[in-house]
Design a protein around this motif. Sequence first.
Motif, PDB file in Angstrom:
ATOM      1  N   SER A 145       0.710  -1.104   0.107  1.00 39.44           N
ATOM      2  CA  SER A 145      -0.117   0.023  -0.211  1.00 39.44           C
ATOM      3  C   SER A 145       0.854   1.322  -0.122  1.00 39.44           C
ATOM      4  O   SER A 145       0.336   2.312  -0.665  1.00 39.44           O
ATOM      5  CB  SER A 145      -1.034  -0.017   1.231  1.00 39.44           C
ATOM      6  N   LEU A 178      -0.597   3.275  -3.167  1.00 41.72           N
ATOM      7  CA  LEU A 178      -1.800   4.202  -2.895  1.00 41.72           C
ATOM      8  C   LEU A 178      -1.582   5.741  -3.297  1.00 41.72           C
ATOM      9  O   LEU A 178      -2.087   6.156  -4.026  1.00 41.72           O
ATOM     10  CB  LEU A 178      -2.215   4.267  -1.508  1.00 41.72           C
ATOM     11  N   ALA A 205      -3.172  10.110   0.055  1.00 35.21           N
ATOM     12  CA  ALA A 205      -2.565   8.926   0.741  1.00 35.21           C
ATOM     13  C   ALA A 205      -2.454   9.257   2.221  1.00 35.21           C
ATOM     14  O   ALA A 205      -2.805   8.061   3.145  1.00 35.21           O
ATOM     15  CB  ALA A 205      -1.666   8.379  -0.224  1.00 35.21           C
TER      16      ALA A 205
END
Length: 292
Positions: free
Chosen positions: A158, A162, A171
């Motif tokens: 992530s 992201l 983010a």
Amino acid sequence: MTTHELRETRLTIRDGVAEFSHQRPAARNAMSMDMRADYRDMVALVEADAAIRALIITGSGGSFCAGGDVKGMAARVQHGDPTGLPIPQSTRRRLLGEHRAWIDRLRMLDVPVIAAVDGPAFGAGVSLALMADFTLASTRASFSVGFAKIGLVPDFGSFYMLPRVVGLAKAKELMMTARSFGPAEAQALGIVHAIHPPETLLAEAHHLAARLAQGPREALAMIKTTLNRSFEVDYQTMVEIEAHQQAVAMTTPFHSEAVLRFARKEPALYDWDRLSSAEPARGRSPGPDHQK
């Protein structure tokens, strides 16, 4: 049709499309250690099967993936490893490194990957959706980069994916607040490609996969892997990669047949506009795990 029953998942392959379904509905498909091992095995199976031209990742029982297995985490906090001792940081890092290996391979699979998200996609569930090339969401889908709720940092890629999808500032907000957001916001942020009713979500994913499966496998694979590298290399390196990939693409049977068809004024092998206007597979019944 071929079906692989793994530990807590199921991999079904039919007509060049593989469907990988999380099978822990009672736990809202939380990411257990066994499910992580299933992902490793699934990626290896897809990599080894040249007949697979698209992959769908989905969940059973109205959930995609509710994040990490917090009950399992609680047991480890209370009891440590099977010997009763605390789990050392070195062991944790090694295990996380093993998981990172299949996550990297999932992101770089040379076939299109579609995530069909119904219900919650929290924590690791969001990470898995971000690894897909296309994410379809149901109208009842919900998302949360919720690691901070249990004092953890985002993982499963992530931190990398992201900010590249939603931008750095957004983010930070999503990770630091760990708030939930719905499919409409996820689509506006670029996380979700399209939104469908729950009862047609899986059929729409198969319809999209079937269209992509008709495309030039080698060219689509190179487009995907080259784009995945595009944020890490400079302009000169990228155009050199383009030249190499184009030289390879020009040697494929698909290219030769496509240009001959064009010269003969015959229908194209891969025409997305024509495929999109064709009658979609909305009448196709989802599998039994998606009718619950």
